[in-house]
Scaffold this motif. Sequence first.
Motif, PDB file in Angstrom:
ATOM      1  N   LYS A  64      43.242 -20.892 196.084  1.00 47.59           N
ATOM      2  CA  LYS A  64      44.180 -20.579 195.070  1.00 47.59           C
ATOM      3  C   LYS A  64      44.245 -21.682 194.139  1.00 47.59           C
ATOM      4  O   LYS A  64      43.369 -22.685 193.853  1.00 47.59           O
ATOM      5  CB  LYS A  64      45.761 -20.572 195.760  1.00 47.59           C
ATOM      6  CG  LYS A  64      45.972 -19.636 196.934  1.00 47.59           C
ATOM      7  CD  LYS A  64      47.091 -19.906 197.461  1.00 47.59           C
ATOM      8  CE  LYS A  64      47.338 -18.894 198.749  1.00 47.59           C
ATOM      9  NZ  LYS A  64      46.990 -17.438 198.271  1.00 47.59           N
ATOM     10  N   ILE A  65      45.252 -21.452 192.929  1.00 44.82           N
ATOM     11  CA  ILE A  65      44.956 -22.334 191.799  1.00 44.82           C
ATOM     12  C   ILE A  65      46.059 -23.252 191.703  1.00 44.82           C
ATOM     13  O   ILE A  65      47.500 -23.035 192.029  1.00 44.82           O
ATOM     14  CB  ILE A  65      45.266 -21.509 190.537  1.00 44.82           C
ATOM     15  CG1 ILE A  65      44.055 -20.693 190.548  1.00 44.82           C
ATOM     16  CG2 ILE A  65      45.233 -22.576 189.239  1.00 44.82           C
ATOM     17  CD1 ILE A  65      44.171 -19.658 189.216  1.00 44.82           C
TER      18      ILE A  65
ATOM     19  N   ASP B 282      49.510 -16.500 188.282  1.00 44.69           N
ATOM     20  CA  ASP B 282      48.527 -16.601 189.254  1.00 44.69           C
ATOM     21  C   ASP B 282      48.466 -18.154 189.720  1.00 44.69           C
ATOM     22  O   ASP B 282      47.355 -18.483 190.165  1.00 44.69           O
ATOM     23  CB  ASP B 282      47.105 -16.274 188.583  1.00 44.69           C
ATOM     24  CG  ASP B 282      46.821 -16.869 187.084  1.00 44.69           C
ATOM     25  OD1 ASP B 282      47.625 -17.748 186.812  1.00 44.69           O
ATOM     26  OD2 ASP B 282      46.100 -16.563 186.224  1.00 44.69           O
ATOM     27  N   ILE B 283      49.451 -18.894 189.395  1.00 45.80           N
ATOM     28  CA  ILE B 283      49.793 -20.246 189.717  1.00 45.80           C
ATOM     29  C   ILE B 283      50.208 -20.287 191.145  1.00 45.80           C
ATOM     30  O   ILE B 283      51.390 -19.913 191.317  1.00 45.80           O
ATOM     31  CB  ILE B 283      50.477 -21.152 188.840  1.00 45.80           C
ATOM     32  CG1 ILE B 283      49.668 -20.830 187.354  1.00 45.80           C
ATOM     33  CG2 ILE B 283      50.434 -22.451 189.065  1.00 45.80           C
ATOM     34  CD1 ILE B 283      48.472 -21.171 187.267  1.00 45.80           C
ATOM     35  N   PHE B 284      49.624 -21.090 192.128  1.00 48.67           N
ATOM     36  CA  PHE B 284      49.943 -21.434 193.401  1.00 48.67           C
ATOM     37  C   PHE B 284      50.810 -22.406 193.353  1.00 48.67           C
ATOM     38  O   PHE B 284      52.046 -22.551 193.917  1.00 48.67           O
ATOM     39  CB  PHE B 284      48.949 -21.475 194.202  1.00 48.67           C
ATOM     40  CG  PHE B 284      49.227 -21.691 195.608  1.00 48.67           C
ATOM     41  CD1 PHE B 284      50.137 -20.646 196.333  1.00 48.67           C
ATOM     42  CD2 PHE B 284      48.890 -22.660 196.416  1.00 48.67           C
ATOM     43  CE1 PHE B 284      50.592 -20.889 197.835  1.00 48.67           C
ATOM     44  CE2 PHE B 284      49.273 -22.838 197.773  1.00 48.67           C
ATOM     45  CZ  PHE B 284      50.068 -21.992 198.334  1.00 48.67           C
ATOM     46  N   GLU B 285      50.584 -23.707 192.613  1.00 49.01           N
ATOM     47  CA  GLU B 285      51.375 -24.856 192.626  1.00 49.01           C
ATOM     48  C   GLU B 285      50.992 -25.596 191.459  1.00 49.01           C
ATOM     49  O   GLU B 285      49.891 -25.473 190.785  1.00 49.01           O
ATOM     50  CB  GLU B 285      50.781 -25.875 194.089  1.00 49.01           C
ATOM     51  CG  GLU B 285      51.345 -25.189 195.314  1.00 49.01           C
ATOM     52  CD  GLU B 285      50.307 -26.085 196.440  1.00 49.01           C
ATOM     53  OE1 GLU B 285      50.778 -25.786 197.597  1.00 49.01           O
ATOM     54  OE2 GLU B 285      49.212 -26.685 196.099  1.00 49.01           O
TER      55      GLU B 285
ATOM     56  N   TYR C 251      52.562 -22.174 182.102  1.00 46.49           N
ATOM     57  CA  TYR C 251      51.863 -21.883 183.152  1.00 46.49           C
ATOM     58  C   TYR C 251      52.208 -21.020 184.260  1.00 46.49           C
ATOM     59  O   TYR C 251      51.417 -20.108 184.480  1.00 46.49           O
ATOM     60  CB  TYR C 251      51.527 -23.313 183.799  1.00 46.49           C
ATOM     61  CG  TYR C 251      50.910 -24.441 182.736  1.00 46.49           C
ATOM     62  CD1 TYR C 251      50.346 -24.161 181.488  1.00 46.49           C
ATOM     63  CD2 TYR C 251      51.201 -25.711 183.120  1.00 46.49           C
ATOM     64  CE1 TYR C 251      50.185 -24.993 180.512  1.00 46.49           C
ATOM     65  CE2 TYR C 251      51.108 -26.581 182.114  1.00 46.49           C
ATOM     66  CZ  TYR C 251      50.577 -26.310 181.006  1.00 46.49           C
ATOM     67  OH  TYR C 251      50.335 -27.380 180.077  1.00 46.49           O
ATOM     68  N   CYS C 252      53.257 -21.049 184.758  1.00 42.75           N
ATOM     69  CA  CYS C 252      53.954 -20.375 185.932  1.00 42.75           C
ATOM     70  C   CYS C 252      53.933 -18.881 185.483  1.00 42.75           C
ATOM     71  O   CYS C 252      53.955 -18.113 186.240  1.00 42.75           O
ATOM     72  CB  CYS C 252      55.076 -20.922 186.403  1.00 42.75           C
ATOM     73  SG  CYS C 252      55.063 -22.317 187.034  1.00 42.75           S
TER      74      CYS C 252
END
Length: 245
Positions: free
Chosen positions: A68-69, A97-100, A92-93
């Motif tokens: 993940k990213i 596709d942003i996990f953390e 970003y969020c």
Amino acid sequence: MKPEKKACEMSVKELAAYIDQSVLKPEFTQSDIRKYIQEGIDFGCKTVCINPASLDIAAELTKSTETKICVVCDFPFGLSTTASKVMQAEQYCKRGDIFELDIVANYGWIRSGMWKEVEEDIKAVCDVCHKYKTEVKVIFETDALTIEQVKKATEVAVAAGADFVKTSTGFYTGGKSDGATVEVIQAMLDIAKGRCKIKGSGGIRDQEHFFKLIDMGIDRMGIGYCSTPVVLGISAAAAKNKEGY
């Protein structure tokens, strides 16, 4: 959280799940970024930790993989205004596709005892990220702090809703660069008491240290791209062949 078995008994796949592979050097070319993100995927790392400018490359390469990213925000100093941090985090969020997201706490404020401001700053970012179901890791730059400041900052981050507390950016040049020492990780664990997770970063370059932190109950570690195969005890070729996974 204490693992159910010792690190030395874990498979490479289980060990790789502890790793955010760092791909953060500002001088990296686009080819470098692709190479080290792909290596993180080949090693089976939980995430690749990248700068925002690398998001499109990371999204392309991690698609349809288990890796993940993790994106950094206001990195490596944490000195933007709270409003700016929130805008960055939302930008970003909302990609989806942003996990953390790893954000740097204003550790000058921590050193100044400005705990109310530190908590409000962290909470604002956590609130926007949690709207998108993105977890937040808060970096304290522990090499710049005393153990008592680390403990207090951990308590404040828990109160602010942080999902993780983290030790280091890897870019601090104002003093020692010990990173994720046993003493600092234990202090975070003692204060967090399971209310948030712990990420160690900085100074984790050999398997002995890596295993020690896992056995202590750490949840994640930021590992430099050169050190990932070292702590996993494998070669890049073995990772690509997925042998022993």
